[in-house]
Design a protein around this motif. Structure first.
Motif, mmCIF file in Angstrom:
data_model
loop_
_atom_site.group_PDB
_atom_site.id
_atom_site.type_symbol
_atom_site.label_atom_id
_atom_site.label_comp_id
_atom_site.label_asym_id
_atom_site.label_seq_id
_atom_site.Cartn_x
_atom_site.Cartn_y
_atom_site.Cartn_z
ATOM 1 N N ASN A 46 0.866 -1.172 0.000
ATOM 2 C CA ASN A 46 0.000 0.000 0.000
ATOM 3 C C ASN A 46 0.906 1.227 0.000
ATOM 4 O OD1 ASN A 46 -2.209 1.648 0.140
ATOM 5 N ND2 ASN A 46 -2.547 1.345 2.322
ATOM 6 N N PRO A 47 1.446 1.583 -1.183
ATOM 7 C CA PRO A 47 2.428 2.662 -1.219
ATOM 8 C C PRO A 47 1.811 4.010 -0.838
ATOM 9 C CG PRO A 47 1.784 2.057 -3.439
ATOM 10 C CD PRO A 47 1.155 1.052 -2.510
ATOM 11 N N GLU A 48 2.624 4.835 -0.227
ATOM 12 C CA GLU A 48 2.180 6.180 0.106
ATOM 13 C C GLU A 48 2.030 6.977 -1.187
ATOM 14 O OE1 GLU A 48 4.717 8.118 2.900
ATOM 15 O OE2 GLU A 48 4.549 6.503 4.355
ATOM 16 N N PHE A 49 1.193 7.997 -1.130
ATOM 17 C CA PHE A 49 0.981 8.836 -2.305
ATOM 18 C C PHE A 49 2.285 9.487 -2.739
ATOM 19 C CE2 PHE A 49 -0.592 12.645 -4.535
ATOM 20 C CZ PHE A 49 -1.354 12.007 -5.504
ATOM 21 N N ALA A 50 3.118 9.864 -1.781
ATOM 22 C CA ALA A 50 4.412 10.477 -2.104
ATOM 23 C C ALA A 50 5.270 9.516 -2.930
ATOM 24 C CB ALA A 50 5.139 10.889 -0.830
ATOM 25 N N THR A 51 5.198 8.241 -2.634
ATOM 26 C CA THR A 51 5.946 7.240 -3.400
ATOM 27 C C THR A 51 5.433 7.178 -4.826
ATOM 28 O OG1 THR A 51 6.365 5.934 -1.412
ATOM 29 C CG2 THR A 51 6.579 4.793 -3.524
ATOM 30 N N ILE A 52 4.119 7.177 -5.000
ATOM 31 C CA ILE A 52 3.530 7.152 -6.334
ATOM 32 C C ILE A 52 3.974 8.387 -7.117
ATOM 33 C CG2 ILE A 52 1.363 7.236 -7.643
ATOM 34 C CD1 ILE A 52 1.969 4.500 -6.316
ATOM 35 N N MET A 53 3.985 9.537 -6.465
ATOM 36 C CA MET A 53 4.415 10.771 -7.132
ATOM 37 C C MET A 53 5.886 10.688 -7.548
ATOM 38 S SD MET A 53 1.803 12.662 -7.512
ATOM 39 C CE MET A 53 2.620 14.156 -8.034
ATOM 40 N N LYS A 54 6.756 10.161 -6.677
ATOM 41 C CA LYS A 54 8.173 10.005 -7.014
ATOM 42 C C LYS A 54 8.347 9.090 -8.217
ATOM 43 C CE LYS A 54 10.029 10.329 -2.320
ATOM 44 N NZ LYS A 54 10.734 9.555 -1.290
ATOM 45 N N VAL A 55 7.608 7.996 -8.218
ATOM 46 C CA VAL A 55 7.721 7.017 -9.305
ATOM 47 C C VAL A 55 7.229 7.608 -10.621
ATOM 48 C CG1 VAL A 55 6.864 4.795 -10.169
ATOM 49 C CG2 VAL A 55 7.634 5.012 -7.800
ATOM 50 N N THR A 56 6.075 8.248 -10.592
ATOM 51 C CA THR A 56 5.563 8.813 -11.842
ATOM 52 C C THR A 56 6.518 9.871 -12.388
ATOM 53 O OG1 THR A 56 4.141 10.383 -10.638
ATOM 54 C CG2 THR A 56 3.131 8.332 -11.370
ATOM 55 N N GLU A 57 7.083 10.684 -11.512
ATOM 56 C CA GLU A 57 8.045 11.696 -11.960
ATOM 57 C C GLU A 57 9.293 11.038 -12.538
ATOM 58 O OE1 GLU A 57 10.804 15.096 -9.958
ATOM 59 O OE2 GLU A 57 8.713 15.032 -9.319
ATOM 60 N N ALA A 58 9.797 9.999 -11.877
ATOM 61 C CA ALA A 58 10.985 9.297 -12.354
ATOM 62 C C ALA A 58 10.728 8.614 -13.699
ATOM 63 C CB ALA A 58 11.451 8.274 -11.315
ATOM 64 N N LEU A 59 9.479 8.216 -13.943
ATOM 65 C CA LEU A 59 9.113 7.601 -15.219
ATOM 66 C C LEU A 59 8.884 8.641 -16.313
ATOM 67 C CD1 LEU A 59 6.637 4.835 -14.011
ATOM 68 C CD2 LEU A 59 8.816 4.458 -15.191
ATOM 69 N N GLY A 60 8.924 9.909 -15.928
ATOM 70 C CA GLY A 60 8.669 10.955 -16.910
ATOM 71 C C GLY A 60 7.189 11.148 -17.174
ATOM 72 N N LEU A 61 6.366 10.730 -16.216
ATOM 73 C CA LEU A 61 4.923 10.866 -16.345
ATOM 74 C C LEU A 61 4.426 11.973 -15.427
ATOM 75 C CD1 LEU A 61 4.045 7.068 -16.178
ATOM 76 C CD2 LEU A 61 4.119 8.504 -18.223
ATOM 77 N N LYS A 62 3.226 12.453 -15.694
ATOM 78 C CA LYS A 62 2.622 13.487 -14.870
ATOM 79 C C LYS A 62 1.254 12.993 -14.441
ATOM 80 C CE LYS A 62 0.823 17.670 -16.231
ATOM 81 N NZ LYS A 62 0.895 18.938 -16.952
ATOM 82 N N LEU A 63 0.995 13.053 -13.164
ATOM 83 C CA LEU A 63 -0.288 12.636 -12.621
ATOM 84 C C LEU A 63 -1.253 13.811 -12.715
ATOM 85 C CD1 LEU A 63 -1.761 10.324 -11.164
ATOM 86 C CD2 LEU A 63 -0.976 11.296 -9.022
ATOM 87 N N THR A 64 -2.384 13.611 -13.377
ATOM 88 C CA THR A 64 -3.385 14.660 -13.507
ATOM 89 C C THR A 64 -4.754 14.107 -13.142
ATOM 90 O OG1 THR A 64 -3.777 14.179 -15.832
ATOM 91 C CG2 THR A 64 -2.125 15.840 -15.346
ATOM 92 N N PHE A 65 -5.667 15.003 -12.871
ATOM 93 C CA PHE A 65 -7.027 14.609 -12.527
ATOM 94 C C PHE A 65 -7.991 15.286 -13.487
ATOM 95 C CE2 PHE A 65 -4.519 14.277 -8.711
ATOM 96 C CZ PHE A 65 -4.878 13.038 -8.224
ATOM 97 N N VAL A 66 -9.014 14.547 -13.881
ATOM 98 C CA VAL A 66 -10.064 15.089 -14.737
ATOM 99 C C VAL A 66 -11.398 14.743 -14.107
ATOM 100 C CG1 VAL A 66 -8.713 14.915 -16.871
ATOM 101 C CG2 VAL A 66 -10.157 13.019 -16.187
ATOM 102 N N SER A 67 -12.397 15.481 -14.471
ATOM 103 C CA SER A 67 -13.738 15.239 -13.959
ATOM 104 C C SER A 67 -14.216 13.861 -14.417
ATOM 105 C CB SER A 67 -14.679 16.309 -14.498
ATOM 106 O OG SER A 67 -16.017 15.937 -14.311
ATOM 107 N N ALA A 68 -14.762 13.105 -13.497
ATOM 108 C CA ALA A 68 -15.306 11.803 -13.859
ATOM 109 C C ALA A 68 -16.458 11.973 -14.834
ATOM 110 C CB ALA A 68 -15.765 11.052 -12.616
#
Length: 101
Positions: free
Chosen positions: A72-94
């Protein structure tokens, strides 16, 4: 005669940025948190887990554990991983996503 079966490894097919983006988008569409973490793990393996761990500032073992789908990774871990992968986490309206389909 017995049929020989080999294990499927999705990481072998994630060889372009477009493939990675499509795989992650499909997983995020209706996947659970564990499935999304696992998908990031598959992408990480496709992109060289050791190099990614260094870029994320984590040990390789910690990265494997966080992205196994079992943890159950922390959100900070997910953010580090996505950044390291060169990805950007975004949110859109469902709702916007439903209207686009």
């Amino acid at each position: 005669m017995a049929m020989k079966v080999t294990a499927f490894d999705g990481a072998e097919y994630l060889d372009t940025p477009e493939a990675i983006e499509a795989y992650l988008a499909a997983t995020c569409e209706d996947g659970t948190a564990a499935e999304i973490a696992h998908a990031l793990g598959v992408i990480a393996r496709a992109q060289n887990m050791t190099r990614l761990a260094e870029k994320a500032g984590m040990t390789r073992q910690a990265l494997y554990k966080a992205l196994s789908g079992e943890g159950n990774p922390e959100f900070a871990t997910i953010m580090k991983v996505t950044e390291a992968l060169g990805l950007k986490l975004t949110f859109v309206s469902a709702q916007a996503g439903r209207n686009a389909a």
